[in-house]
Design an enzyme around this catalytic site. Structure first.
Site, PDB file in Angstrom:
ATOM      1  CD  GLU A  51       2.779  60.271  58.963  1.00  0.00           C
ATOM      2  OE1 GLU A  51       3.484  60.478  57.953  1.00  0.00           O
ATOM      3  OE2 GLU A  51       2.895  59.242  59.655  1.00  0.00           O
ATOM      4  CD  GLU A  55      -0.046  55.656  59.243  1.00  0.00           C
ATOM      5  OE1 GLU A  55       1.147  55.462  58.919  1.00  0.00           O
ATOM      6  OE2 GLU A  55      -0.779  56.495  58.668  1.00  0.00           O
TER       7      GLU A  55
HETATM    8  N1  LIG Z   1       6.651  55.139  55.292  1.00  0.00           N
HETATM    9  N2  LIG Z   1       5.782  54.637  55.605  1.00  0.00           N
HETATM   10  C1  LIG Z   1       4.675  53.930  56.041  1.00  0.00           C
HETATM   11  C2  LIG Z   1       3.466  54.877  56.362  1.00  0.00           C
HETATM   12  C3  LIG Z   1       2.844  55.453  55.086  1.00  0.00           C
HETATM   13  O1  LIG Z   1       2.505  54.397  54.190  1.00  0.00           O
HETATM   14  C4  LIG Z   1       1.593  56.203  55.530  1.00  0.00           C
HETATM   15  O2  LIG Z   1       0.811  56.629  54.415  1.00  0.00           O
HETATM   16  C5  LIG Z   1       1.980  57.444  56.333  1.00  0.00           C
HETATM   17  O3  LIG Z   1       0.826  57.900  57.033  1.00  0.00           O
HETATM   18  C6  LIG Z   1       3.124  57.166  57.317  1.00  0.00           C
HETATM   19  O4  LIG Z   1       4.388  57.117  56.777  1.00  0.00           O
HETATM   20  C7  LIG Z   1       3.905  56.002  57.264  1.00  0.00           C
END
Ligand SMILES: N#[N+]C[C@@H]1[C@@H](O)[C@H](O)[C@@H](O)[C@@H]2O[C@H]12
Length: 451
Positions: free
Chosen positions: A166, A356
């Site tokens: 991300e 995810e």
């Molecule tokens: N908020 N939310 C849950 C989840 C977060 O916990 C993850 O680390 C990220 O990759 C993505 O944002 C999603």
């Protein structure tokens, strides 16, 4: 294929990230990360929560792997904490850090679970932040060194590598809104960080391709969302295109077209943010072929035109659909539409992994000792049906990683948002299967959506 059924060999998994589950932040030579610094800064994280202990996965990983084996997952997506490998981000490596991941990978392979390794999931070594962090080009080269170090030592056992998780969130929430570490509010730093994150991906990809015998597949994970106007006003439609341009196209276009979206470059130039023209060889390297695209999907974005908002002249609005505990609409159709768009506009026949997908709900242990989470089961069922429809339409989705294996440190929300299919009692570290875990186990066993 019958709706809700999945192709033979579909990769079923669960996902986590180092800082969110490991704890042991000062153990066995681990260096400080920007999230250690950020979470210990008063006012940054809900009720001052930190990842100091988290799910204590660093010590409990064997039991957690057994839970994964009970679920029947074929793969586990986790991240390596860069500060465990290079406590200062560069220079002297920390053998004990690498040993932990070797033990974790061995435990996974003993149970027939494929490791899917994310190289960067937000926990930059603080020492590199002090040298400029992602806003500083050199960090991209340090990342490539860190990646090559792991490729050389773990590639035999790791079939899937993900360079970045991300980059939009790292660049924008970390450098523009300040909601995430390192907590900056500087748009130019955000755009430099976005480019250097993509450059770091390119350099790691080069290291992987040029590093002799490599055994696996390598890709990148993007958080992608359909962006829709909240009304039929043309200004709202223009606002939606702008947010789509920053959230989705600012990363998809360089990776698949070799250039930043020109409409957005012009938009920011018009704001007095003259983004420097990146060197063409860097843009070519960023667009080098990958083996798969990782997609993190949670919901859609609804926007309205907002002339007073300085960067994007838009504001996100609450939609009418049922919501999760994060306030995000439950919108499974958005996932199917996103996958169709990706295939037609960017990825073609390139394999896609849903790296995810999941939801937070206000879970609690019932008097019967169980955790009943029907809303999460419904969310997961509907999103898996959406994936199944996209596959039936020809989108090459090869796997699905549920976020998350267990409740964990949800960044600025601390432990207040529970995404796991395993409930974690953070006082005792007990893991309790939620109804969704039992359901997901049956889905995996059937290779199909079940009731
Ligand atoms: N908020 N939310 C849950 C989840 C977060 O916990 C993850 O680390 C990220 O990759 C993505 O944002 C999603």
């Amino acid at each position: 294929m019958t709706e809700g059924r999945f192709p033979e060999g579909f990769l079923w998994g669960v996902a986590t990230a180092a800082y969110q589950i490991e704890g042991a932040v000062a153990e066995d030579g681990r260096g400080e990360s920007i999230w250690d610094r950020f979470s210990h800064t008063p006012g940054k994280v809900y009720q001052g929560h930190t990842g100091d202990v988290a799910c204590d996965h660093y010590h409990r990983y064997r039991a957690d792997v057994e839970e994964m084996a009970r679920l029947g997952v074929g793969a586990y997506r986790f991240s390596v904490a860069w500060p465990r490998i290079f406590p200062q981000g560069r220079g002297q490596a920390n053998p004990k850090g690498l040993d932990f991941y070797r033990r974790l990978i061995d435990a996974l392979r003993e149970r027939g679970i494929v490791p899917v390794v994310t190289l960067y999931h937000w926990d930059l070594p603080q020492a590199l932040q002090e040298r400029g962090g992602w806003a500083h080009r050199d960090t991209a080269y340090r990342f490539a060194d860190y990646a090559a170090y792991l490729f050389d030592r773990l590639d035999e056992a790791v079939p899937y590598w993900i360079t970045q998780n991300e980059p939009f969130v790292v660049a924008i929430l970390g450098h523009v809104t300040g909601e995430h570490a390192p907590g900056l509010q500087d748009p130019m730093a955000g755009f430099r960080a976005a480019h250097h994150l993509l450059l770091s991906h390119a350099l790691a990809l080069q290291a992987y391709r040029e590093g002799g015998r490599r055994h696996g597949r390598i890709g990148i994970t993007l958080n992608l969302s359909p962006v829709e106007p909240a009304g039929d006003d043309p200004e709202d439609e223009a606002a939606a295109r702008r947010l789509d341009g920053l959230l989705n196209r600012w990363f998809l276009d360089p990776l698949f077209r070799g250039a930043y979206p020109s409409d957005m470059v012009a938009h920011f130039a018009g704001l007095g943010l003259p983004l420097p023209e990146p060197p063409q060889e860097e843009m070519r390297a960023i667009a080098a072929p990958i083996d798969f695209l990782g997609v993190n999907y949670y919901s859609r974005q609804l926007v309205r035109h907002e002339p007073g908002e300085p960067l994007m002249a838009m504001r996100q609005v609450e939609g009418p659909l049922p919501k999760t505990a994060m306030g995000w609409e439950v919108y499974p159709e958005g996932l199917r539409r996103l996958l169709e768009r990706l295939r037609h506009e960017y990825t073609g026949e390139l394999p896609i992994l849903i790296t995810e997908n999941g939801a937070a709900f206000d879970d609690a242990v019932s008097p019967d000792g169980a955790v009943h989470d029907p809303a999460r089961v419904a969310y997961l069922r509907d999103h898996l049906l959406a994936v199944s429809r996209a596959i039936d339409d020809g989108v090459p989705v090869r796997g699905y990683f549920l976020w998350s294996l267990m409740d964990n440190f949800e960044w600025a929300h601390g432990y207040s948002k529970r995404f796991g299919v395993l409930y974690v009692d953070f006082d005792t570290q007990a893991r309790i299967w939620k109804d969704s875990a039992h359901w997901y186990r049956r889905v995996i066993e059937a290779n199909a959506v079940v009731d």
